[in-house]
Design a protein around this motif. Structure first.
Motif, PDB file in Angstrom:
ATOM      1  N   PHE A  32       0.828  -1.206   0.000  1.00 22.80           N
ATOM      2  CA  PHE A  32       0.000   0.000   0.000  1.00 22.80           C
ATOM      3  C   PHE A  32       0.866   1.261   0.000  1.00 22.80           C
ATOM      4  CE2 PHE A  32      -2.810   3.163   2.042  1.00 22.80           C
ATOM      5  CZ  PHE A  32      -3.940   3.038   1.232  1.00 22.80           C
ATOM      6  N   ILE A  33       1.902   1.271   0.839  1.00 25.13           N
ATOM      7  CA  ILE A  33       2.778   2.445   0.927  1.00 25.13           C
ATOM      8  C   ILE A  33       3.498   2.686  -0.398  1.00 25.13           C
ATOM      9  CG2 ILE A  33       4.882   3.353   2.010  1.00 25.13           C
ATOM     10  CD1 ILE A  33       3.957   1.933   4.613  1.00 25.13           C
ATOM     11  N   VAL A  34       4.033   1.615  -0.970  1.00 23.64           N
ATOM     12  CA  VAL A  34       4.844   1.760  -2.181  1.00 23.64           C
ATOM     13  C   VAL A  34       3.985   1.971  -3.422  1.00 23.64           C
ATOM     14  CG1 VAL A  34       6.498   0.589  -3.692  1.00 23.64           C
ATOM     15  CG2 VAL A  34       6.752   0.439  -1.203  1.00 23.64           C
ATOM     16  N   ASN A  35       2.971   1.120  -3.591  1.00 21.72           N
ATOM     17  CA  ASN A  35       2.209   1.132  -4.846  1.00 21.72           C
ATOM     18  C   ASN A  35       1.078   2.159  -4.862  1.00 21.72           C
ATOM     19  OD1 ASN A  35       3.826  -1.022  -5.726  1.00 21.72           O
ATOM     20  ND2 ASN A  35       2.449  -2.529  -4.821  1.00 21.72           N
ATOM     21  N   GLU A  36       0.349   2.268  -3.758  1.00 21.80           N
ATOM     22  CA  GLU A  36      -0.804   3.173  -3.733  1.00 21.80           C
ATOM     23  C   GLU A  36      -0.403   4.603  -3.363  1.00 21.80           C
ATOM     24  OE1 GLU A  36      -3.879   2.304  -4.689  1.00 21.80           O
ATOM     25  OE2 GLU A  36      -3.103   0.294  -5.127  1.00 21.80           O
ATOM     26  N   LEU A  37       0.532   4.730  -2.430  1.00 21.87           N
ATOM     27  CA  LEU A  37       0.886   6.056  -1.919  1.00 21.87           C
ATOM     28  C   LEU A  37       2.163   6.609  -2.525  1.00 21.87           C
ATOM     29  CD1 LEU A  37       0.043   5.491   1.867  1.00 21.87           C
ATOM     30  CD2 LEU A  37      -1.463   6.318   0.046  1.00 21.87           C
ATOM     31  N   GLN A  38       2.842   5.794  -3.336  1.00 20.93           N
ATOM     32  CA  GLN A  38       4.115   6.209  -3.939  1.00 20.93           C
ATOM     33  C   GLN A  38       5.058   6.830  -2.890  1.00 20.93           C
ATOM     34  OE1 GLN A  38       1.092   7.254  -5.992  1.00 20.93           O
ATOM     35  NE2 GLN A  38       1.399   5.119  -6.533  1.00 20.93           N
ATOM     36  N   SER A  39       5.174   6.123  -1.779  1.00 21.52           N
ATOM     37  CA  SER A  39       5.974   6.595  -0.654  1.00 21.52           C
ATOM     38  C   SER A  39       6.988   5.525  -0.263  1.00 21.52           C
ATOM     39  CB  SER A  39       5.066   6.938   0.531  1.00 21.52           C
ATOM     40  OG  SER A  39       4.113   7.932   0.171  1.00 21.52           O
ATOM     41  N   ARG A  40       7.821   5.873   0.698  1.00 25.55           N
ATOM     42  CA  ARG A  40       8.848   4.942   1.154  1.00 25.55           C
ATOM     43  C   ARG A  40       8.552   4.489   2.577  1.00 25.55           C
ATOM     44  NH1 ARG A  40      13.761   4.969   4.039  1.00 25.55           N
ATOM     45  NH2 ARG A  40      13.574   7.197   4.533  1.00 25.55           N
ATOM     46  N   PRO A  41       8.534   3.178   2.831  1.00 27.96           N
ATOM     47  CA  PRO A  41       8.436   2.693   4.209  1.00 27.96           C
ATOM     48  C   PRO A  41       9.776   2.935   4.916  1.00 27.96           C
ATOM     49  CG  PRO A  41       8.594   0.841   2.691  1.00 27.96           C
ATOM     50  CD  PRO A  41       8.558   2.080   1.856  1.00 27.96           C
ATOM     51  N   ALA A  42       9.796   3.944   5.781  1.00 27.73           N
ATOM     52  CA  ALA A  42      11.070   4.444   6.292  1.00 27.73           C
ATOM     53  C   ALA A  42      11.769   3.486   7.253  1.00 27.73           C
ATOM     54  CB  ALA A  42      10.843   5.794   6.982  1.00 27.73           C
ATOM     55  N   SER A  43      11.029   2.524   7.823  1.00 28.16           N
ATOM     56  CA  SER A  43      11.663   1.580   8.758  1.00 28.16           C
ATOM     57  C   SER A  43      12.480   0.520   8.035  1.00 28.16           C
ATOM     58  CB  SER A  43      10.604   0.901   9.626  1.00 28.16           C
ATOM     59  OG  SER A  43       9.952   1.844  10.445  1.00 28.16           O
ATOM     60  N   LYS A  44      12.126   0.209   6.803  1.00 35.19           N
ATOM     61  CA  LYS A  44      12.807  -0.867   6.084  1.00 35.19           C
ATOM     62  C   LYS A  44      14.244  -0.457   5.788  1.00 35.19           C
ATOM     63  CE  LYS A  44      12.147  -4.186   2.349  1.00 35.19           C
ATOM     64  NZ  LYS A  44      11.259  -4.626   1.250  1.00 35.19           N
ATOM     65  N   GLY A  45      15.173  -1.226   6.315  1.00 37.34           N
ATOM     66  CA  GLY A  45      16.582  -0.919   6.145  1.00 37.34           C
ATOM     67  C   GLY A  45      17.166  -0.030   7.234  1.00 37.34           C
ATOM     68  N   GLN A  46      16.305   0.583   8.052  1.00 38.09           N
ATOM     69  CA  GLN A  46      16.783   1.420   9.158  1.00 38.09           C
ATOM     70  C   GLN A  46      17.434   0.529  10.207  1.00 38.09           C
ATOM     71  OE1 GLN A  46      16.524   4.750   9.381  1.00 38.09           O
ATOM     72  NE2 GLN A  46      16.635   5.290  11.525  1.00 38.09           N
ATOM     73  N   TYR A  47      18.679   0.779  10.541  1.00 39.01           N
ATOM     74  CA  TYR A  47      19.430  -0.068  11.479  1.00 39.01           C
ATOM     75  C   TYR A  47      19.430  -1.529  11.032  1.00 39.01           C
ATOM     76  CZ  TYR A  47      18.331   4.103  14.213  1.00 39.01           C
ATOM     77  OH  TYR A  47      18.153   5.401  14.629  1.00 39.01           O
ATOM     78  N   ASP A  48      19.379  -1.747   9.702  1.00 39.63           N
ATOM     79  CA  ASP A  48      19.358  -3.084   9.100  1.00 39.63           C
ATOM     80  C   ASP A  48      18.086  -3.876   9.415  1.00 39.63           C
ATOM     81  OD1 ASP A  48      21.858  -2.742   7.868  1.00 39.63           O
ATOM     82  OD2 ASP A  48      22.900  -3.371   9.696  1.00 39.63           O
ATOM     83  N   PHE A  49      17.012  -3.185   9.819  1.00 36.12           N
ATOM     84  CA  PHE A  49      15.739  -3.881  10.041  1.00 36.12           C
ATOM     85  C   PHE A  49      15.139  -4.231   8.683  1.00 36.12           C
ATOM     86  CE2 PHE A  49      11.133  -4.012  11.054  1.00 36.12           C
ATOM     87  CZ  PHE A  49      11.169  -4.961  12.058  1.00 36.12           C
ATOM     88  N   PRO A  50      14.762  -5.503   8.453  1.00 35.60           N
ATOM     89  CA  PRO A  50      14.380  -5.918   7.098  1.00 35.60           C
ATOM     90  C   PRO A  50      12.922  -5.692   6.717  1.00 35.60           C
ATOM     91  CG  PRO A  50      14.553  -7.840   8.529  1.00 35.60           C
ATOM     92  CD  PRO A  50      14.951  -6.648   9.360  1.00 35.60           C
ATOM     93  N   TYR A  51      12.081  -5.243   7.641  1.00 38.33           N
ATOM     94  CA  TYR A  51      10.649  -5.156   7.369  1.00 38.33           C
ATOM     95  C   TYR A  51      10.160  -3.713   7.440  1.00 38.33           C
ATOM     96  CZ  TYR A  51      11.412 -10.068   8.258  1.00 38.33           C
ATOM     97  OH  TYR A  51      11.920 -11.342   8.219  1.00 38.33           O
ATOM     98  N   VAL A  52       8.899  -3.492   7.075  1.00 37.91           N
ATOM     99  CA  VAL A  52       8.384  -2.124   7.004  1.00 37.91           C
ATOM    100  C   VAL A  52       7.684  -1.691   8.288  1.00 37.91           C
ATOM    101  CG1 VAL A  52       8.088  -2.374   4.505  1.00 37.91           C
ATOM    102  CG2 VAL A  52       6.118  -2.683   6.004  1.00 37.91           C
ATOM    103  N   LEU A  53       7.437  -2.615   9.197  1.00 38.43           N
ATOM    104  CA  LEU A  53       6.740  -2.280  10.431  1.00 38.43           C
ATOM    105  C   LEU A  53       7.117  -3.258  11.532  1.00 38.43           C
ATOM    106  CD1 LEU A  53       4.407  -4.634  10.459  1.00 38.43           C
ATOM    107  CD2 LEU A  53       3.169  -3.043   9.017  1.00 38.43           C
ATOM    108  N   ASN A  54       6.711  -2.901  12.750  1.00 37.54           N
ATOM    109  CA  ASN A  54       6.838  -3.797  13.900  1.00 37.54           C
ATOM    110  C   ASN A  54       5.459  -4.269  14.321  1.00 37.54           C
ATOM    111  OD1 ASN A  54       9.241  -1.520  14.671  1.00 37.54           O
ATOM    112  ND2 ASN A  54       9.810  -3.661  14.753  1.00 37.54           N
ATOM    113  N   THR A  55       5.364  -5.535  14.677  1.00 43.02           N
ATOM    114  CA  THR A  55       4.129  -6.100  15.226  1.00 43.02           C
ATOM    115  C   THR A  55       4.459  -6.681  16.596  1.00 43.02           C
ATOM    116  OG1 THR A  55       4.624  -8.084  13.915  1.00 43.02           O
ATOM    117  CG2 THR A  55       2.943  -6.587  13.056  1.00 43.02           C
ATOM    118  N   SER A  56       3.972  -6.021  17.643  1.00 44.45           N
ATOM    119  CA  SER A  56       4.312  -6.393  19.014  1.00 44.45           C
ATOM    120  C   SER A  56       3.071  -6.949  19.702  1.00 44.45           C
ATOM    121  CB  SER A  56       4.869  -5.179  19.759  1.00 44.45           C
ATOM    122  OG  SER A  56       6.027  -4.690  19.084  1.00 44.45           O
TER     123      SER A  56
END
Length: 259
Positions: A49-73
């Motif tokens: 949704f972020i990439v294709n619909e919103l033409q935006s960047r998921p800022a967490s992906k790659g931050q501190y080598d984190f491989p995903y776009v979100l956290n699920t706790s």
């Protein structure tokens, strides 16, 4: 100590837009997060949704080598839960979904609790009181107030309801970088710390434990859990200091600022 970046009118406009887009990601997920969904499915839905619909960047992906776009706790996970193909959300669970989004160079950050199926009254109360605590902190924001005012408003409300505030993690300034100055502690003394100024932008994101505040990090190096295995909850918004108060840049559809 790096200086606090005061946002220009243009930067604030772009960050407001990023916040509006991020809020729309949660609106999309609201209909999708149901019993049986996996936390990796949540991640993949948000990324598409972020990439294709919103033409935006998921800022967490790659931050501190984190491989995903979100956290699920989930449940006793305090923060930084990693999405997994094998982790199905069962009825009775509570889960925090923490997402960041960058658009036109500015980043917004927000998280929301989801109640999965038939959730116990005790778990519901924790989630509700954590949400209210976040708003106590937000409503302390205005020029001339201090960071200690925010922390005190949250801490006093949390502890008066029989819970504890996690102290190892805090809110943060945010803008062109995910983490900027200042740090926003969720505990503190009134009248202490940095004085708030118009144009400051930061997150308020209290992590509240049902039991003791003590936490530990699992062997994966990311997942933080309560030591006593009791539940934890968190809510987060990105906030701008305005001339006469605050603006919630990530306010979600249908969300009303409390009186």
């Amino acid at each position: 100590m790096p200086s606090i970046h005061i946002k220009t009118a243009d930067e604030l406009a772009r960050q407001r837009h990023a916040g509006e887009l991020l809020a729309s990601v949660f609106t999309m997920l609201d209909e999708k997060i149901q019993p049986g969904i996996t936390t990796m499915e949540i991640n993949n839905l948000a990324e598409a949704f972020i990439v294709n619909e919103l033409q935006s960047r998921p800022a967490s992906k790659g931050q501190y080598d984190f491989p995903y776009v979100l956290n699920t706790s989930v449940n006793e996970v305090v923060c930084h839960g990693i999405p997994k193909e094998t982790e199905h959300l069962r009825s009775g669970a509570i889960v925090n979904v923490d997402i960041t989004l960058e658009k036109n160079g500015l980043i917004a950050d927000s998280s929301k609790m989801y109640l999965i199926g038939d959730v116990s009254p005790l778990a519901r109360r924790l989630v509700k009181k954590t949400y209210e605590a976040m708003w106590k902190g937000i409503k302390a924001v205005k020029p001339g107030a201090t960071l200690g005012d925010i922390g005190h408003a949250i801490q006093s409300y949390v502890e008066s309801n029989g819970y504890s505030v996690v102290r190892e993690y805090c809110g943060h300034g945010i803008g062109t970088e995910m983490h900027e100055e200042p740090q926003i502690l969720h505990y503190g003394k009134p009248g202490t710390g940095e004085v708030l100024r118009e144009g400051m932008v930061f997150t308020i994101e209290p992590m509240v434990n049902q039991g003791d505040s003590k936490i530990k990090t699992k062997k994966d190096g990311w997942t933080v859990v309560t030591r006593d295995k009791k539940l934890s909850a968190q809510w987060e918004h990105t906030i701008a200091v305005t001339a006469d108060g605050f603006e919630v840049l990530t306010l979600r559809k249908g969300e009303i600022i409390p009186e």
